[in-house]
Design an enzyme around this catalytic site. Structure first.
Site, short mmCIF file in Angstrom:
data_model
loop_
_atom_site.label_atom_id
_atom_site.label_comp_id
_atom_site.label_asym_id
_atom_site.label_seq_id
_atom_site.Cartn_x
_atom_site.Cartn_y
_atom_site.Cartn_z
N SER A 189 0.83 -1.20 0.00
CA SER A 189 0.00 0.00 0.00
C SER A 189 0.87 1.25 0.00
O SER A 189 1.88 1.32 0.70
CB SER A 189 -0.91 0.03 1.23
OG SER A 189 -1.74 -1.10 1.28
N GLU A 272 -0.26 -2.96 14.52
CA GLU A 272 -1.28 -2.84 13.47
C GLU A 272 -2.66 -3.19 14.00
O GLU A 272 -3.68 -2.72 13.50
CB GLU A 272 -0.92 -3.76 12.30
CG GLU A 272 -1.84 -3.61 11.09
CD GLU A 272 -1.40 -4.49 9.93
OE1 GLU A 272 -1.75 -4.15 8.78
OE2 GLU A 272 -0.70 -5.49 10.16
#
Length: 416
Positions: A189, A272
C-alpha cells in the site's frame, strides 16, 4: 483520570506538540470535546473538500489534499497522539486514543495517508529502535513529511510470511558499509507515494523460516527500486509490486540485530491491531446507516428478509465495538495481544457481508457501472473491495492459527 505528565512540561524542543494546553485534556470528555471542536474549525475551506475522501478502494482520492491535511494536523499537534511526549507525541492513554479515532471518524474526516508511519513503524522504533534511528525517523513521521510503506508480503510469502526470500547482502567497500537489497514485495500500500519502506529480508542466506531475517529501513527514491501499480477489481491501484535490484540501505538502518527481523516484524504487526481499528468500526457504522437510508428510500427495507439482515448487521457492528474495547482493556505499550486476532476476523467478515448486503439492497442496478469506462458508485466499490477484507492485514486462516496457538494454547503448526 488526569493526564498530567511531568515529561510534557520539559518537552519544549522543536518537535514538541503544539496542540491545546493541558486544560482541555484534563479529562477524556475534555480531550474529546477539544478534538471535536478543532475538527469543526479546521475541516473548512479547501479542507472541507477532503471530507469523506479516501479509504479502502478509494485511496486515490484527493491524495495531495489529504497529505496537506496531515501536515495541518501535525502543525496543531494532532498526529502521533499515543506516542510518548519525549518523542513528540501527547502521551495519550488508551481512552483518549479511542476518543481521538472515534471523533475523527464521526467528523467524516479524510482517510489518513500516514497511518503506516504513525501507527506501525513509529511505535516499533520507539520500542525497539536505536536513539539515532528515533532521532532520524520519528520527527518527519510526526510532521507528516515522510510517508512509509510496508515491505512484508511476497509472491511466495503472503500468509506464510516466514517464507520470505528477499535478501539483504552486507557490503563493506569503498562506498562504506551498507546493505544491498534484492527481491520483490507485493500488495504494498502507498508504495508510489511513500518515501521509505520497512523491508523484511533474509540477512543470512543459509537461514530458513523465521531465522536469519532483518528488518531494514530502505529509501524508495533511489536506483534499484521499481514500483508497479496493481489494478484491482475496483479499477483503482492502492496496492503495488516493489522490485529491489541492488537497492541500498545504510548500515545502521536495520532495526534490531541481523537475525532479529522476525521479532521486530511481529512487534509491528501487533501495533497494526491497535486502537486505531476502533475508528474503522465507527466508519463501518456510518456505512451501515447510509445503506439503511438507501433501503428506506428504494423500499427494500419493507422486505422482511432484507430488514432482518440489516437489523442483524446493526446488532453485530455494536457487538464488534464492544469486542474491540474488551480487547483493548489493559492494553500496554500500544500493542494488543493475540486476542486482537478475534477482532480482525470479526470486522473482516462483517464488512464483507455488508458489501454483499449492499448489492441486495441496491438491486439489479448494482450490476451496472455508473458511467464509462468503469465508474463505480460507493456500494459497488464496497462490494468489490471488501472481498479482500478477509485477506489483507492477516488472512482469516492465519488469525485462526494465532487464536488457536496463542490464546487457546493448542499445539503449534509444524511449519513454524
Amino acid at each position: 483520570m488526569s493526564t498530567t505528565d511531568p515529561a510534557r512540561a520539559a518537552d519544549t524542543g522543536p518537535d514538541a506538540p503544539k496542540g491545546p494546553p493541558d486544560g482541555p485534556d484534563a479529562s477524556v470528555d475534555g480531550f474529546r470535546r477539544a478534538f471535536r471542536s478543532w475538527l469543526e474549525e479546521n475541516l473548512t475551506g479547501a479542507f472541507a473538500d477532503a471530507r469523506g475522501m479516501g479509504g479502502p478502494g478509494r485511496d486515490h482520492e484527493a491524495f495531495a489534499l489529504r497529505r496537506s491535511w496531515e501536515r495541518h494536523m501535525a502543525a496543531a499537534g494532532w498526529t502521533c497522539i499515543g506516542w510518548p511526549t519525549g518523542h513528540g507525541g501527547r502521551g495519550a492513554d488508551i481512552e483518549r486514543q479511542v476518543a481521538f479515532h472515534e471523533e475523527y471518524a464521526l467528523a467524516d474526516a479524510p482517510a489518513r495517508v500516514n497511518h503506516i508511519g504513525e501507527e506501525l513503524l513509529g511505535p516499533t522504533l520507539i520500542a525497539l529502535g536505536t536513539p539515532d534511528q528515533q532521532r532520524r525517523f520519528l520527527p518527519p513521521i510526526r510532521r507528516g513529511e515522510e510517508l512509509w510503506c510496508q515491505g512484508y508480503s511476497e509472491p511466495g510469502a503472503g500468509s506464510d510470511l516466514a517464507a520470505v526470500s528477499t535478501r539483504a547482502e552486507w557490503r563493506d567497500g569503498p562506498g562504506g558499509a551498507h546493505w544491498r537489497i534484492h527481491g520483490q514485495k507485493v500488495w504494498t500500500s502507498h508504495a508510489r507515494e511513500a518515501d521509505w519502506c520497512f523491508v523484511l529480508a533474509r540477512t543470512d542466506p543459509a537461514s530458513t523460516r523465521r531465522h536469519g531475517l532483518g528488518y531494514l529501513l530502505v529509501p524508495l527514491r533511489q536506483e534499484g527500486v521499481e514500483v508497479r501499480p496493481i489494478t484491482q477489481l475496483t479499477g483503482t491501484s492502492e496496492f503495488n509490486e516493489v522490485f529491489f535490484d541492488g537497492a541500498r540501505a545504510e548500515a545502521d538502518h536495520i532495526v534490531g540485530a541481523p537475525g532479529e527481523g522476525w521479532r521486530v516484524a511481529m512487534a509491528t504487526l501487533g501495533f497494526e491491531r491497535g486502537v486505531s481499528t476502533l475508528g474503522r468500526q465507527v466508519g463501518y457504522e456510518r456505512e451501515l446507516r447510509a445503506l439503511i437510508d438507501v433501503a428506506r428510500a428504494n423500499g427494500t427495507a419493507r422486505d422482511p428478509l432484507l430488514r432482518d439482515r440489516l437489523t442483524r448487521a446493526w446488532i453485530d457492528v455494536r457487538a464488534m465495538r464492544a469486542t474491540a474495547l474488551r480487547t483493548m482493556a489493559g492494553l500496554s505499550e500500544g500493542a494488543p495481544g493475540p486476542e486482537a486476532s478475534i477482532s480482525k476476523i470479526h470486522w473482516a467478515r462483517w464488512h464483507r457481508r455488508l458489501g454483499e448486503l449492499a448489492m441486495d439492497v441496491v438491486g439489479p442496478e448494482g450490476a451496472l457501472a455508473s458511467g464509462p469506462p468503469y465508474d463505480l458508485d460507493r456500494w459497488q466499490r464496497l462490494f468489490l473491495f471488501s472481498r479482500a477484507d478477509t485477506i489483507y492485514a492477516g488472512t482469516d486462516e492465519v488469525q485462526r492459527d494465532i487464536i488457536a496457538e496463542r490464546v487457546l494454547g493448542l499445539p503449534r503448526d509444524r511449519r513454524a
